[in-house]
Design an enzyme around this catalytic site. Sequence first.
Site, PDB file in Angstrom:
ATOM      1  N   SER A 100       0.877  -1.176   0.000  1.00  0.00           N
ATOM      2  CA  SER A 100       0.000   0.000   0.000  1.00  0.00           C
ATOM      3  C   SER A 100       0.910   1.220   0.000  1.00  0.00           C
ATOM      4  O   SER A 100       1.383   1.649   1.045  1.00  0.00           O
ATOM      5  CB  SER A 100      -0.902  -0.005   1.234  1.00  0.00           C
ATOM      6  OG  SER A 100      -1.698  -1.163   1.261  1.00  0.00           O
ATOM      7  N   LYS A 175      -6.363   2.528  -2.952  1.00  0.00           N
ATOM      8  CA  LYS A 175      -6.184   1.676  -1.764  1.00  0.00           C
ATOM      9  C   LYS A 175      -6.237   2.512  -0.485  1.00  0.00           C
ATOM     10  O   LYS A 175      -6.877   2.144   0.500  1.00  0.00           O
ATOM     11  CB  LYS A 175      -4.844   0.935  -1.868  1.00  0.00           C
ATOM     12  CG  LYS A 175      -4.380   0.241  -0.604  1.00  0.00           C
ATOM     13  CD  LYS A 175      -5.340  -0.835  -0.133  1.00  0.00           C
ATOM     14  CE  LYS A 175      -4.913  -1.363   1.231  1.00  0.00           C
ATOM     15  NZ  LYS A 175      -5.911  -2.276   1.813  1.00  0.00           N
ATOM     16  N   LYS A 244      -0.226   4.941   8.480  1.00  0.00           N
ATOM     17  CA  LYS A 244       0.471   5.280   7.224  1.00  0.00           C
ATOM     18  C   LYS A 244      -0.541   5.454   6.083  1.00  0.00           C
ATOM     19  O   LYS A 244      -0.484   6.423   5.335  1.00  0.00           O
ATOM     20  CB  LYS A 244       1.470   4.155   6.898  1.00  0.00           C
ATOM     21  CG  LYS A 244       2.199   4.269   5.589  1.00  0.00           C
ATOM     22  CD  LYS A 244       1.926   3.206   4.530  1.00  0.00           C
ATOM     23  CE  LYS A 244       1.451   1.876   4.901  1.00  0.00           C
ATOM     24  NZ  LYS A 244       1.146   0.934   3.858  1.00  0.00           N
TER      25      LYS A 244
HETATM   26  P1  NAD Z   1       4.319  -6.819   7.694  1.00  0.00           P
HETATM   27  O1  NAD Z   1       4.877  -5.767   8.548  1.00  0.00           O
HETATM   28  O2  NAD Z   1       3.676  -8.023   8.310  1.00  0.00           O
HETATM   29  O3  NAD Z   1       5.446  -7.361   6.685  1.00  0.00           O
HETATM   30  C1  NAD Z   1       6.379  -6.552   6.045  1.00  0.00           C
HETATM   31  C2  NAD Z   1       7.582  -7.431   5.706  1.00  0.00           C
HETATM   32  O4  NAD Z   1       8.505  -6.626   4.979  1.00  0.00           O
HETATM   33  C3  NAD Z   1       8.286  -7.950   6.947  1.00  0.00           C
HETATM   34  O5  NAD Z   1       8.486  -9.350   6.857  1.00  0.00           O
HETATM   35  C4  NAD Z   1       9.634  -7.206   6.923  1.00  0.00           C
HETATM   36  O6  NAD Z   1      10.701  -7.951   7.459  1.00  0.00           O
HETATM   37  C5  NAD Z   1       9.806  -6.956   5.439  1.00  0.00           C
HETATM   38  N1  NAD Z   1      10.705  -5.849   5.184  1.00  0.00           N
HETATM   39  C6  NAD Z   1      10.727  -4.631   5.767  1.00  0.00           C
HETATM   40  N2  NAD Z   1      11.738  -3.884   5.273  1.00  0.00           N
HETATM   41  C7  NAD Z   1      12.346  -4.659   4.350  1.00  0.00           C
HETATM   42  C8  NAD Z   1      13.465  -4.468   3.498  1.00  0.00           C
HETATM   43  N3  NAD Z   1      14.140  -3.310   3.496  1.00  0.00           N
HETATM   44  N4  NAD Z   1      13.826  -5.486   2.680  1.00  0.00           N
HETATM   45  C9  NAD Z   1      13.145  -6.647   2.651  1.00  0.00           C
HETATM   46  N5  NAD Z   1      12.091  -6.885   3.449  1.00  0.00           N
HETATM   47  C10 NAD Z   1      11.695  -5.901   4.284  1.00  0.00           C
HETATM   48  O7  NAD Z   1       3.304  -6.070   6.710  1.00  0.00           O
HETATM   49  P2  NAD Z   1       2.043  -6.696   5.944  1.00  0.00           P
HETATM   50  O8  NAD Z   1       0.878  -6.691   6.863  1.00  0.00           O
HETATM   51  O9  NAD Z   1       2.448  -7.941   5.245  1.00  0.00           O
HETATM   52  O10 NAD Z   1       1.793  -5.526   4.884  1.00  0.00           O
HETATM   53  C11 NAD Z   1       2.589  -5.354   3.718  1.00  0.00           C
HETATM   54  C12 NAD Z   1       1.916  -4.266   2.878  1.00  0.00           C
HETATM   55  O11 NAD Z   1       0.594  -4.662   2.546  1.00  0.00           O
HETATM   56  C13 NAD Z   1       1.796  -2.918   3.600  1.00  0.00           C
HETATM   57  O12 NAD Z   1       1.953  -1.877   2.674  1.00  0.00           O
HETATM   58  C14 NAD Z   1       0.364  -2.944   4.122  1.00  0.00           C
HETATM   59  O13 NAD Z   1      -0.135  -1.641   4.325  1.00  0.00           O
HETATM   60  C15 NAD Z   1      -0.337  -3.706   3.031  1.00  0.00           C
HETATM   61  N6  NAD Z   1      -1.555  -4.456   3.398  1.00  0.00           N
HETATM   62  C16 NAD Z   1      -1.622  -5.198   4.550  1.00  0.00           C
HETATM   63  C17 NAD Z   1      -2.782  -5.904   4.834  1.00  0.00           C
HETATM   64  C18 NAD Z   1      -2.922  -6.759   6.095  1.00  0.00           C
HETATM   65  O14 NAD Z   1      -4.057  -7.173   6.396  1.00  0.00           O
HETATM   66  N7  NAD Z   1      -1.872  -7.043   6.824  1.00  0.00           N
HETATM   67  C19 NAD Z   1      -3.869  -5.871   3.944  1.00  0.00           C
HETATM   68  C20 NAD Z   1      -3.739  -5.140   2.762  1.00  0.00           C
HETATM   69  C21 NAD Z   1      -2.587  -4.438   2.501  1.00  0.00           C
END
Ligand code: NAD
Length: 307
Positions: A100, A175, A244
């Site tokens: 997102s 989004k 965010k």
């Molecule tokens: P999360 O925090 O669970 O996972 C993020 C992952 O990215 C982690 O495993 C972290 O180690 C990795 N990461 C961070 N910095 C990094 C880097 N520099 N290099 C490589 N890996 C790195 O987040 P999430 O819930 O999986 O969300 C991911 C995206 O999807 C976000 O933008 C969020 O807003 C969006 N999103 C989340 C949901 C939800 O229900 N969780 C739903 C829709 C959209």
Amino acid sequence: MDGKTRIGFIGLGAMGEPMAARLTAAGFAVAVHDADGDRTARVAAAIGARAATTPRDAAAMGDILVTMLPSSAVVERVLEGGSGALAGLAEGALIVDMSSGEPNATRSIAERIGEKGIAMIDAPVSGGVSRARTGELAIMAGGEAAAIDRAEPVLKAMGNSVIRTGPIGSAHAMKALNNLVSAGGFLIGIEALLIGQRFGLDPALMVDVLNVSTGMNNSTQKKFKQFVLSRKFDAGFGLDLMVKDLGIALGVATATATPAPFAGLCKDIWAGAQKVLGPGQDHTAAAKFSELIAGTTLGGSPDGSKG
Ligand code: NAD
């Protein structure tokens, strides 16, 4: 199924892990990478993917690079540098940013990498961890039609709807606006439960009534009993990520000179919850902030039994 397309996948968090799993299950050859090396190894072994030690290696193993990272700032970080993903991508590659993200940042990344012959689309998702697991995400896609066409078989392995929103960055705007509506629905619902409980109504019974009435929304249906009244607060979407997203939505409002008083208040309350509760909370824990303001803790019968 498309067994020939090779995919690099970066970001194996709450969403990335089940999404990458859908890709290997669909027969794609996938190389995965996360900043957390243990996580990379564990996920790769669990889903039958190759583990890549750097973003460059993950990118080099794919024709398409999928990113599922916290924010556009992190996407930019992952792309840059000697071990960054851009260093591994061949001319003609395609980046599918499913994070997102922030529309302007996405546009500027796309412009920059376009000069190197690399295409990009923004393809954020809605539906949460449960729908990521079942491959039923709602996917928004922004960018050139030909690039989205190319990504579509990959997207269809993760979602059951792909809606094209317009040019690059438009899906990220969409989004954030979706999450604004979702965030507002959550807060107003919790306020109603608090008011009702102080009046003498049972919160779980209130949720039952809302869910067959016009007050129903995604939070009343899928969050209040499951994660708030149960006191589990583990829906799998972070409070920090919600704040965010609301910042992005407000940024779009500002950029378009659109008055958005409700959106501003909504963001302030979510940001207040983040400040008071601290980092690393699930977004459903924001209910605790509303409880704090009200001086009332939601009780009742979280399993939905009337009592
Ligand atoms: P999360 O925090 O669970 O996972 C993020 C992952 O990215 C982690 O495993 C972290 O180690 C990795 N990461 C961070 N910095 C990094 C880097 N520099 N290099 C490589 N890996 C790195 O987040 P999430 O819930 O999986 O969300 C991911 C995206 O999807 C976000 O933008 C969020 O807003 C969006 N999103 C989340 C949901 C939800 O229900 N969780 C739903 C829709 C959209």
